[in-house]
Write a protein that holds these residues in place. Sequence first.
Motif, mmCIF file in Angstrom:
data_model
loop_
_atom_site.group_PDB
_atom_site.id
_atom_site.type_symbol
_atom_site.label_atom_id
_atom_site.label_comp_id
_atom_site.label_asym_id
_atom_site.label_seq_id
_atom_site.Cartn_x
_atom_site.Cartn_y
_atom_site.Cartn_z
ATOM 1 N N LYS A 5 5.042 5.111 -11.616
ATOM 2 C CA LYS A 5 5.150 6.565 -11.416
ATOM 3 C C LYS A 5 4.304 7.381 -12.396
ATOM 4 O O LYS A 5 4.057 8.546 -12.150
ATOM 5 N N THR A 6 3.851 6.760 -13.478
ATOM 6 C CA THR A 6 3.026 7.509 -14.434
ATOM 7 C C THR A 6 1.539 7.439 -14.081
ATOM 8 O O THR A 6 0.740 8.162 -14.671
ATOM 9 N N ALA A 7 1.178 6.588 -13.132
ATOM 10 C CA ALA A 7 -0.235 6.493 -12.729
ATOM 11 C C ALA A 7 -0.658 7.792 -12.041
ATOM 12 O O ALA A 7 0.117 8.381 -11.279
ATOM 13 N N PRO A 8 -1.859 8.244 -12.296
ATOM 14 C CA PRO A 8 -2.348 9.466 -11.634
ATOM 15 C C PRO A 8 -2.361 9.292 -10.112
ATOM 16 O O PRO A 8 -2.708 8.220 -9.604
ATOM 17 N N ILE A 9 -1.993 10.349 -9.423
ATOM 18 C CA ILE A 9 -1.857 10.272 -7.961
ATOM 19 C C ILE A 9 -3.174 9.876 -7.285
ATOM 20 O O ILE A 9 -3.164 9.136 -6.301
ATOM 21 N N LEU A 10 -4.296 10.344 -7.780
ATOM 22 C CA LEU A 10 -5.579 9.975 -7.175
ATOM 23 C C LEU A 10 -5.823 8.470 -7.288
ATOM 24 O O LEU A 10 -6.288 7.835 -6.342
ATOM 25 N N ALA A 33 0.832 -1.204 0.000
ATOM 26 C CA ALA A 33 0.000 0.000 0.000
ATOM 27 C C ALA A 33 0.870 1.260 0.000
ATOM 28 O O ALA A 33 0.565 2.226 -0.702
ATOM 29 N N TRP A 34 1.925 1.251 0.763
ATOM 30 C CA TRP A 34 2.760 2.450 0.909
ATOM 31 C C TRP A 34 3.792 2.604 -0.197
ATOM 32 O O TRP A 34 4.126 3.728 -0.568
ATOM 33 N N TYR A 35 4.334 1.479 -0.692
ATOM 34 C CA TYR A 35 5.471 1.572 -1.609
ATOM 35 C C TYR A 35 5.269 0.887 -2.956
ATOM 36 O O TYR A 35 6.084 1.082 -3.858
#
Length: 121
Positions: free
Chosen positions: A36-41, A28-30
């Motif tokens: 890294k290209t996935a949207p932050i939401l 979940a955390w890492y």
Amino acid sequence: MQSPAGLPPVPITTIGLLVASNVFMTFAWYGHLKFKTAPILVVILASWGIALFEYMLQVPANRWGHGTFSAAQLKTIQEVISLSVFVIFSWAYLGERITWQHGVGFTLIAAGAWFLFQDWA
């Protein structure tokens, strides 16, 4: 307190649940660091979904373990497990190198945990 019927003794149940919980926590955390290209939401929502399973294991582990272990001991067990799971995850999943400095740092943390479990009162 005893483990619920059909489960192993409290220390084994507690530690087993904490190991499983930490696997979910680490992903979940890492886990998103490989995406890294996935949207932050999307990353946040996926992490929350994974963390739900972490809590479903961690909460019973602490509830059943408390009494056999003090709260400080439970937290220490969780931290040592967390670091152990993270080292494996970091190496196997993220492909990061584990250096001697990591080994020394984790050894010092483990030494601190050992002191917490000694009854010198």
